[in-house]
Design an enzyme around this catalytic site. Structure first.
Site, short mmCIF file in Angstrom:
data_model
loop_
_atom_site.label_atom_id
_atom_site.label_comp_id
_atom_site.label_asym_id
_atom_site.label_seq_id
_atom_site.Cartn_x
_atom_site.Cartn_y
_atom_site.Cartn_z
N CYS A 2 -49.87 -45.35 7.83
CA CYS A 2 -49.64 -46.27 6.73
C CYS A 2 -50.08 -45.58 5.45
O CYS A 2 -51.03 -44.81 5.44
CB CYS A 2 -50.41 -47.58 6.84
SG CYS A 2 -50.01 -48.54 8.28
N ARG A 27 -46.47 -40.89 6.40
CA ARG A 27 -47.55 -41.63 7.07
C ARG A 27 -47.06 -42.84 7.83
O ARG A 27 -47.84 -43.54 8.48
CB ARG A 27 -48.60 -42.07 6.04
CG ARG A 27 -49.22 -40.92 5.27
CD ARG A 27 -50.11 -41.44 4.18
NE ARG A 27 -51.30 -42.05 4.71
CZ ARG A 27 -52.45 -41.43 4.87
NH1 ARG A 27 -52.55 -40.15 4.55
NH2 ARG A 27 -53.50 -42.06 5.34
N TRP A 76 -46.93 -48.03 9.49
CA TRP A 76 -46.77 -47.57 10.87
C TRP A 76 -47.41 -48.68 11.70
O TRP A 76 -48.62 -48.91 11.62
CB TRP A 76 -47.52 -46.24 11.06
CG TRP A 76 -47.35 -45.68 12.44
CD1 TRP A 76 -46.31 -44.95 12.91
CD2 TRP A 76 -48.26 -45.81 13.53
NE1 TRP A 76 -46.51 -44.62 14.22
CE2 TRP A 76 -47.70 -45.13 14.63
CE3 TRP A 76 -49.50 -46.43 13.70
CZ2 TRP A 76 -48.33 -45.05 15.87
CZ3 TRP A 76 -50.12 -46.36 14.94
CH2 TRP A 76 -49.53 -45.66 16.01
N ASN A 102 -54.43 -49.81 5.07
CA ASN A 102 -54.27 -48.74 6.06
C ASN A 102 -55.52 -48.74 6.92
O ASN A 102 -56.62 -48.67 6.41
CB ASN A 102 -54.11 -47.39 5.34
CG ASN A 102 -54.33 -46.20 6.25
OD1 ASN A 102 -54.88 -45.19 5.86
ND2 ASN A 102 -53.90 -46.30 7.49
N GLY A 103 -55.33 -48.83 8.24
CA GLY A 103 -56.48 -48.84 9.15
C GLY A 103 -56.29 -49.92 10.18
O GLY A 103 -55.19 -50.45 10.38
N GLU A 483 -47.10 -27.92 24.80
CA GLU A 483 -46.62 -28.08 23.42
C GLU A 483 -45.09 -28.20 23.41
O GLU A 483 -44.53 -29.04 22.70
CB GLU A 483 -47.09 -26.88 22.58
CG GLU A 483 -46.48 -26.78 21.19
CD GLU A 483 -46.74 -27.99 20.29
OE1 GLU A 483 -47.55 -28.86 20.66
OE2 GLU A 483 -46.11 -28.06 19.23
N LYS A 487 -42.93 -31.31 22.07
CA LYS A 487 -41.93 -31.15 21.01
C LYS A 487 -40.60 -31.75 21.45
O LYS A 487 -39.96 -32.45 20.69
CB LYS A 487 -41.77 -29.65 20.72
CG LYS A 487 -41.55 -29.26 19.31
CD LYS A 487 -42.75 -29.10 18.44
CE LYS A 487 -43.65 -30.26 18.32
NZ LYS A 487 -44.89 -29.99 17.65
N GLU A 490 -40.84 -35.70 21.70
CA GLU A 490 -41.05 -36.49 20.48
C GLU A 490 -39.83 -36.50 19.56
O GLU A 490 -39.62 -37.47 18.85
CB GLU A 490 -42.31 -36.05 19.72
CG GLU A 490 -42.23 -34.70 19.06
CD GLU A 490 -43.49 -34.34 18.30
OE1 GLU A 490 -44.14 -35.22 17.75
OE2 GLU A 490 -43.81 -33.13 18.26
N HIS A 506 -48.69 -29.09 44.49
CA HIS A 506 -49.66 -30.11 44.89
C HIS A 506 -49.15 -31.52 44.64
O HIS A 506 -49.93 -32.47 44.58
CB HIS A 506 -51.00 -29.88 44.17
CG HIS A 506 -51.64 -28.59 44.57
ND1 HIS A 506 -52.14 -28.36 45.83
CD2 HIS A 506 -51.82 -27.42 43.89
CE1 HIS A 506 -52.62 -27.13 45.91
NE2 HIS A 506 -52.43 -26.53 44.74
N LYS A 606 -46.80 -38.90 10.44
CA LYS A 606 -47.33 -37.54 10.31
C LYS A 606 -48.86 -37.52 10.32
O LYS A 606 -49.47 -36.62 10.85
CB LYS A 606 -46.80 -36.95 9.00
CG LYS A 606 -47.19 -35.52 8.76
CD LYS A 606 -46.26 -34.59 9.49
CE LYS A 606 -46.67 -33.14 9.40
NZ LYS A 606 -46.32 -32.43 10.63
C1 F6R Z 1 -46.75 -33.29 17.20
C2 F6R Z 1 -47.71 -33.54 16.15
C3 F6R Z 1 -48.93 -34.32 16.49
C4 F6R Z 1 -50.14 -33.84 15.68
C5 F6R Z 1 -51.34 -34.75 15.94
C6 F6R Z 1 -52.58 -34.25 15.25
O1 F6R Z 1 -45.68 -32.52 16.75
O2 F6R Z 1 -47.53 -33.14 15.03
O3 F6R Z 1 -49.20 -34.29 17.86
O4 F6R Z 1 -50.42 -32.53 16.05
O5 F6R Z 1 -51.05 -36.04 15.52
O6 F6R Z 1 -52.35 -34.14 13.88
P1 F6R Z 1 -53.29 -33.26 12.96
O7 F6R Z 1 -53.06 -31.84 13.33
O8 F6R Z 1 -52.87 -33.58 11.57
O9 F6R Z 1 -54.70 -33.69 13.25
#
Ligand code: F6R
Length: 611
Positions: A2, A27, A76, A102-103, A483, A487, A490, A506, A606
């Site tokens: 947010c 955000r 969000w 926000n929170g 990772e 990717k 998501e 296993h 983000k």
């Molecule tokens: C995935 C992604 C998230 C962030 C996670 C932590 O592509 O970007 O998994 O890595 O939310 O975010 P930061 O690095 O900003 O603490």
């Protein structure tokens, strides 16, 4: 998550608020809202929309409202779905208070029940709305300062709040507890934002609101209070950062632009390491303290957690000391054992991830903490002893790409730096680490060029048709497989899971069939490679479809593959970095094939500022 923005001044607020919201849309983008005080009607007005700032702007154009003070929000969703009712700003019963939050208010249900019993009428399912009704309740009994103190005394959780009140038409009230909030000061008025980006270029000075504080802001001044109602000194810092509406530089999405920036990002990390200026590289440890270091512990979330996991291999093998990697969201629920000569490194692109920040706050003050982040003005940098700033440039796409690469490159250098300080490696080996990274930066980019057409015309359309995928790695390629799986899921919404290749037998091997592609990321260590090869054969023996990232010369593995990408041989620990761009490029094109909103995947944000 947010975003909260605000303005009060001599100019009309709408353009500033909408511009600020657009800058902070990373955000959250479930819904957006704007509220202002109309000085002619002497009334608070509000427009909200489901979706992002574009949808809000369209609504405002249909029903234009404006005023010299305004607040705005992008959401969000946490409590309640993405509807207009749940969109911020929220109001009290009489619409005389308008606020954005926000929170998370953790005790909102208890507070809401008490307010309902008193006769308050709620219009949303959100936790945030209780703040407006509680403030309404308190303002019947006291002035603004006392009412705000009484309000915060009842709230549990995290909150950054911006609030307009009809009773105080010349005031913008800001409250901060755990969630970030800062104030920008310009010659024509005062700004507020969850992130200074909201007002970059419009202001000359900034005030970071201290933890547990509130501000009463007029167009030409502000008063800052702690939660006991005592006045605090206002610490202003010069803030001349400009807003660069960077744009996609000809790319269809920010994600693609950021994938292509990675060569330069690695070069910047190496350059910053070479100069080791305190602005970008400040561990806040003396040479003696580094020599005495006995272990390192990482705290991170998501992609940053994967980077930490990869860095465990760097530090343990190069600096020869044990590493522990903590998931930020779990860390505080586990017992904490204090250890001598250990350093905690919090890795976070944004520097605002609530789980990571709270983990740092949870540590005893005696523990030495270091931030590894891409955001110099973030809360994490302010709350840790030292910081390594990655300097990767703003990452706008929600899915992290270049920040991950910058994290890996920085941590590779950190491992060498510590090893050098401890006299485990020579000057020459330290220099070689930089050269190896620069070489990998070239390979990362050239691999994308080499496989570009094949990926776009053959592989992306093919893998876009699958409903699920499995990712396997061993040793350092296991966290990389995690990772890659993150990717893909998501940005495409294809279900993925990842395993250490040796674990497949296993249980998870039961999932292997011809409808589930298995992505395998190879390693350069010959012993580990042999074992990984056996795991690939196990998959093939069960009619699995193999997508292989193999190194030159790994002929047996290459022969097993249904789709293969061949990576030049690099330093064994940098193999995964060399693969990174290619993996991201493939995933990007699968998502593009599926016409997904690549830069803003559904349900994500983000900057994850809730726990
Ligand atoms: C995935 C992604 C998230 C962030 C996670 C932590 O592509 O970007 O998994 O890595 O939310 O975010 P930061 O690095 O900003 O603490």
């Amino acid at each position: 998550m947010c975003s909260v923005v605000g303005y009060i001044g001599n100019q009309v607020s709408r353009a500033y608020i909408l511009d600020g919201l657009a800058r902070l849309e990373y955000r959250g983008y479930d819904s957006a809202g704007f509220s202002c005080f109309d000085t002619e009607k002497k009334q608070l007005l509000c427009v909200k929309a489901v979706g992002g700032v574009a949808q809000l702007t369209a609504h405002i154009n249909e029903q234009p409202i404006n005023g010299f003070s305004g607040i705005g929000h992008t959401r969000w969703s946490t409590h309640g779905t993405a509807t207009v009712e749940n969109a911020h700003p929220h109001t009290d019963c009489l619409q005389k208070i308008s606020l954005v939050h926000n929170g998370i208010i953790e005790n909102y249900l208890k507070l809401k029940h008490a307010l309902l019993e008193e006769g308050h009428v709620f219009s949303s399912q959100t936790d945030s709305e209780v703040i407006a009704h509680l403030l309404e309740h308190e303002l019947k009994r006291a002035d603004l300062v006392q009412s705000t103190c009484a309000l915060v005394a009842q709230l549990e959780g995290a909150y950054a709040v911006a609030c307009l009140l009809e009773q105080y038409p010349d005031t913008l009230l800001l409250i901060r507890h755990k969630s970030p909030l800062c104030i920008g000061i310009s010659s024509h008025g005062m700004f507020a934002g969850s992130d200074p980006l909201a007002f970059a270029g419009h202001v000359q000075e900034i005030v970071y609101m201290p933890e547990a504080s509130f501000a009463i802001i007029k167009k030409n001044g502000l008063e800052l209070y702690n939660f006991a109602g005592q006045r605090l000194d206002v610490i202003k810092q010069s803030y001349t950062a400009a807003w660069e509406a960077d744009g996609k530089r000809g790319h269809e999405h920010y994600m693609l632009k950021e994938i292509y920036e990675q060569k330069r990002v690695i070069q910047t990390v190496v350059q910053n390491f070479r100069t080791r200026f305190a602005q970008t590289w400040n561990l806040a440890l003396s040479p003696e303290q580094i020599k005495a270091l006995a272990s390192i512990q990482f705290i991170a979330a998501g992609t940053s957690w994967h980077a930490a996991y990869i860095a465990q291999f760097f530090i343990e093998s190069i600096a020869q000391m044990p590493v522990r990697v903590h998931l930020a969201s779990e860390f505080r629920s586990l017992p904490f054992f204090s250890e001598l000569n250990t350093v905690f490194i919090a890795i976070s692109q944004s520097g605002e991830t609530a789980d990571t920040l709270e983990s740092i706050r949870f540590l005893p003050k005696s523990v030495h903490t270091i931030a590894l982040t891409n955001t110099p003005l973030s809360s994490l940098v302010r709350e840790t002893n030292g910081a390594i700033l990655m300097d990767a440039g703003t990452e706008i796409a929600v899915a992290s790409t270049k920040a991950f690469t910058a994290q890996i490159a920085s941590l590779y250098l950190l491992a060498h730096y510590i090893a050098h300080q401890k006299q485990i490696i020579t000057n020459q080996a330290l220099d070689q680490a930089e050269i190896d990274l620069l070489l990998v930066s070239e390979i990362l980019e050239s691999l994308i060029e080499r496989y570009k057409q094949e990926i776009i015309s053959t592989w992306a359309p093919r893998y876009a048709s699958y409903k699920q995928a499995i990712f396997l790695g061993r040793h350092i390629s296991y966290p990389f497989a995690r990772e890659a799986a993150l990717k893909l899921k998501e940005i495409t919404y294809i279900f993925t899971d990842s395993y250490p290749a040796g674990e497949l037998k296993h249980g998870s091997i039961a999932l292997i069939d011809s409808s589930t592609p298995v992505f395998i990321f190879s390693v350069l260590d010959p012993d580990v490679y042999k074992k990984l090869l056996s795991n690939a054969q196990e998959v093939k023996a069960r009619s699995g479809h193999l997508v292989v990232f193999a190194f030159e010369g790994q002929e047996e593995l290459i022969a097993l593959a249904d789709c293969v990408f061949i990576i030049p041989v690099v330093k064994p620990l940098l193999g995964v970095l060399a693969m990174t761009g290619l993996m991201q490029f493939l995933v990007y094109h699968i998502a593009r094939e599926l016409k997904r909103p690549i830069d803003k995947p559904r349900n994500l944000a983000k900057s994850v500022t809730v726990e």
